[in-house]
Scaffold this active site. Structure first.
Site, PDB file in Angstrom:
ATOM      1  N   TYR A  52     -16.377  13.210   5.434  1.00 19.86           N
ATOM      2  CA  TYR A  52     -17.465  13.908   4.745  1.00 19.86           C
ATOM      3  C   TYR A  52     -17.785  15.245   5.416  1.00 19.86           C
ATOM      4  O   TYR A  52     -18.313  16.149   4.772  1.00 19.86           O
ATOM      5  CB  TYR A  52     -18.743  13.060   4.773  1.00 19.86           C
ATOM      6  CG  TYR A  52     -18.876  12.064   3.648  1.00 19.86           C
ATOM      7  CD1 TYR A  52     -17.920  11.061   3.459  1.00 19.86           C
ATOM      8  CD2 TYR A  52     -19.958  12.109   2.782  1.00 19.86           C
ATOM      9  CE1 TYR A  52     -18.062  10.134   2.443  1.00 19.86           C
ATOM     10  CE2 TYR A  52     -20.103  11.186   1.762  1.00 19.86           C
ATOM     11  CZ  TYR A  52     -19.158  10.204   1.599  1.00 19.86           C
ATOM     12  OH  TYR A  52     -19.299   9.291   0.592  1.00 19.86           O
TER      13      TYR A  52
ATOM     14  N   LYS B  76      -8.697   1.481   8.857  1.00 15.45           N
ATOM     15  CA  LYS B  76      -7.342   1.538   8.288  1.00 15.45           C
ATOM     16  C   LYS B  76      -6.401   1.902   9.446  1.00 15.45           C
ATOM     17  O   LYS B  76      -5.680   2.908   9.424  1.00 15.45           O
ATOM     18  CB  LYS B  76      -7.317   2.586   7.148  1.00 15.45           C
ATOM     19  CG  LYS B  76      -6.036   2.647   6.336  1.00 15.45           C
ATOM     20  CD  LYS B  76      -5.816   1.454   5.418  1.00 15.45           C
ATOM     21  CE  LYS B  76      -4.454   1.549   4.730  1.00 15.45           C
ATOM     22  NZ  LYS B  76      -4.096   0.300   4.006  1.00 15.45           N
TER      23      LYS B  76
ATOM     24  N   ASP C  12      -8.567  -2.341   2.912  1.00 13.60           N
ATOM     25  CA  ASP C  12      -8.093  -2.878   1.625  1.00 13.60           C
ATOM     26  C   ASP C  12      -8.333  -4.386   1.557  1.00 13.60           C
ATOM     27  O   ASP C  12      -8.779  -4.925   0.547  1.00 13.60           O
ATOM     28  CB  ASP C  12      -6.620  -2.496   1.344  1.00 13.60           C
ATOM     29  CG  ASP C  12      -5.713  -2.618   2.559  1.00 13.60           C
ATOM     30  OD1 ASP C  12      -6.203  -2.934   3.657  1.00 13.60           O
ATOM     31  OD2 ASP C  12      -4.485  -2.395   2.415  1.00 13.60           O
TER      32      ASP C  12
ATOM     33  N   ASP D  33     -21.153   0.032  -2.470  1.00 12.98           N
ATOM     34  CA  ASP D  33     -21.311  -0.131  -3.925  1.00 12.98           C
ATOM     35  C   ASP D  33     -20.728  -1.475  -4.362  1.00 12.98           C
ATOM     36  O   ASP D  33     -21.287  -2.172  -5.215  1.00 12.98           O
ATOM     37  CB  ASP D  33     -20.595   0.996  -4.699  1.00 12.98           C
ATOM     38  CG  ASP D  33     -21.502   2.194  -4.972  1.00 12.98           C
ATOM     39  OD1 ASP D  33     -22.395   2.468  -4.149  1.00 12.98           O
ATOM     40  OD2 ASP D  33     -21.299   2.871  -6.008  1.00 12.98           O
TER      41      ASP D  33
END
Ligand code: NAD
Ligand code: IPM
Ligand code: MN
Length: 359
Positions: free
Chosen positions: A142, A191, A223, A251
């Site tokens: 970000y 990851k 994942d 979310d």
């Protein structure tokens, strides 16, 4: 007691859910004899329309001087084609960075009353969902270098993920401290099979874990975590993750608990005002229809009461009122299933206010 709170209603459904939170704060004032000095300031699209920038100086200084900040949501199609530094979302990102709010706490809880609203299979929902998502908020992709350039195949764009050991250490400590007050388990999500930042993340988190021998640490690839959240969410206690992965997974966690309209968040830093907001966005598709679920914003106000204002009984009263109202069967459209009639945002708010005053 007297408290100074900056309100940032923002765009879309933001003003509707902030109105709901203000009504609830009014009930707390009346019941407990506090004075909340609420000042409303512009951020996001509304700030762009009125001042030309998404985070006006006056808004930032008001937030810095406040005991806490309560935000609705920013963004919407009207501002989607603006240059990146003038987008509504940039206002929120700059506010988080300026206030040094590196820790974003998002509690995803499947309330018993809402088991049927969850898209989970009944036998999975029955196991329960009670996850504390700890999202790093002022670093990672970000905030890394980004832009456009000429590449071997013509124009290309790039975004960069950067994490320092210091940034990982401070957010990891928050996650472990929280785990000590709960189920004593941290799942660190990364990851590390592909990304250097994730490998540094994993090694740093493992080192911090040594200082918390009672807490079980597990590292999980993102994942797999996305899958486990719907397959077996009861395995999670605290999830610790980066800015980007935390945005996406929260979310998903929210949906698992019934609706994104249920999930609040707090953003905290080294000191100063904390920022409290629902995790959902400006929901342009339902803005202005009085059908938005106000509970995420109301629970964000409850987090503000306990975390920044240290009013734990008052926070409990708000949470209890939400439970009572859900138990009575009231449902906004997003959580109304099985033929239940949906109520409006303002009706849901009135019932929660009533439940507080009636306690
Ligand atoms: P969104 O969260 O606004 O909406 C996603 C879906 O969930 C929509 O169908 C919406 O109607 C529904 N929804 C969201 N909140 C709800 C609630 N409280 N009650 C009932 N339904 C609800 O995400 P989006 O559509 O991807 O983004 C819309 C805009 O919001 C974009 O401009 C985005 O950048 C911005 N956004 C802002 C924030 C924030 O201010 N913190 C967070 C996320 C997205
Ligand atoms: C959130 C939002 C923000 C984020 C956007 C609006 C910048 O999605 O708070 O989850 O990505 O952090
Ligand atoms: Mn998000």
């Amino acid at each position: 007691m007297d408290f100074n709170v900056t309100l940032l209603p923002g765009d879309g459904v933001g003003p509707e859910v902030i109105d709901a939170a203000v009504a609830v704060l009014g009930a707390i004032e009346r019941k407990y004899g506090h004075n909340f000095h609420l000042h409303s300031k512009n951020i996001g699209g509304i700030a762009i329309d009125t001042t030309g920038v998404p985070l006006p100086e006056d808004t930032l200084s008001d937030c810095k001087a406040a005991d806490a900040v309560l935000l609705g949501a920013v963004g919407g199609p009207k501002w989607d084609s603006l240059k990146p530094h003038l987008r509504p979302e940039r206002g929120l990102l700059t506010l988080r960075a300026e206030l040094g709010l590196f820790a974003n706490i998002r509690p995803a809880v499947l309330h018993d009353e809402l088991a049927q609203s969850s898209p989970l299979r009944a036998d999975i929902a029955k196991q329960g969902v009670n996850i504390m998502m700890v999202r790093e908020l002022t670093g990672g992709i970000y905030f890394g270098d980004r832009g456009y350039r000429d590449g071997a195949m013509g124009q290309e764009a790039y975004d960069t993920e950067v994490y320092s050991i210091n940034e990982i250490e401070r957010i990891a400590k928050i996650a472990f401290e929280l785990a000590m007050t709960r189920g004593k388990k941290v799942t660190s999500v990364d990851k590390a099979n592909v990304l250097a930042t994730s490998r540094l993340w994993r090694a740093t988190v493992e080192r911090i874990a040594v200082g918390y021998p009672e807490v079980k640490l597990e590292s999980m690839l993102v994942d797999n975590c996305a899958m486990q959240l719907v397959k077996n969410p009861s395995q999670f206690d605290v999830i610790l993750t980066s800015n980007m992965f935390g945005d996406i997974l929260s979310d998903e966690a929210a949906a698992v608990t019934g609706s994104i309209g249920m999930l609040p968040s707090s953003s905290l830093g080294a000191g100063g005002a904390g920022l409290y907001e629902p995790i959902h966005g400006s929901a342009p598709d339902i803005a202005g229809k009085d059908e938005v679920n106000p509970i995420a914003a109301i629970l964000a106000a409850a987090m503000m009461l306990s975390q920044s204002l240290k009013l734990t009984n008052e926070a409990w009263a708000v949470e209890n009122a939400v439970h009572k109202t859900l138990a009575k069967g009231l449902r906004t459209k997003d959580i109304a299933v099985g033929g239940k009639k949906a109520v409006s945002c303002s009706r849901m708010t009135e019932e929660i206010v009533f439940a507080i005053l009636d306690m």
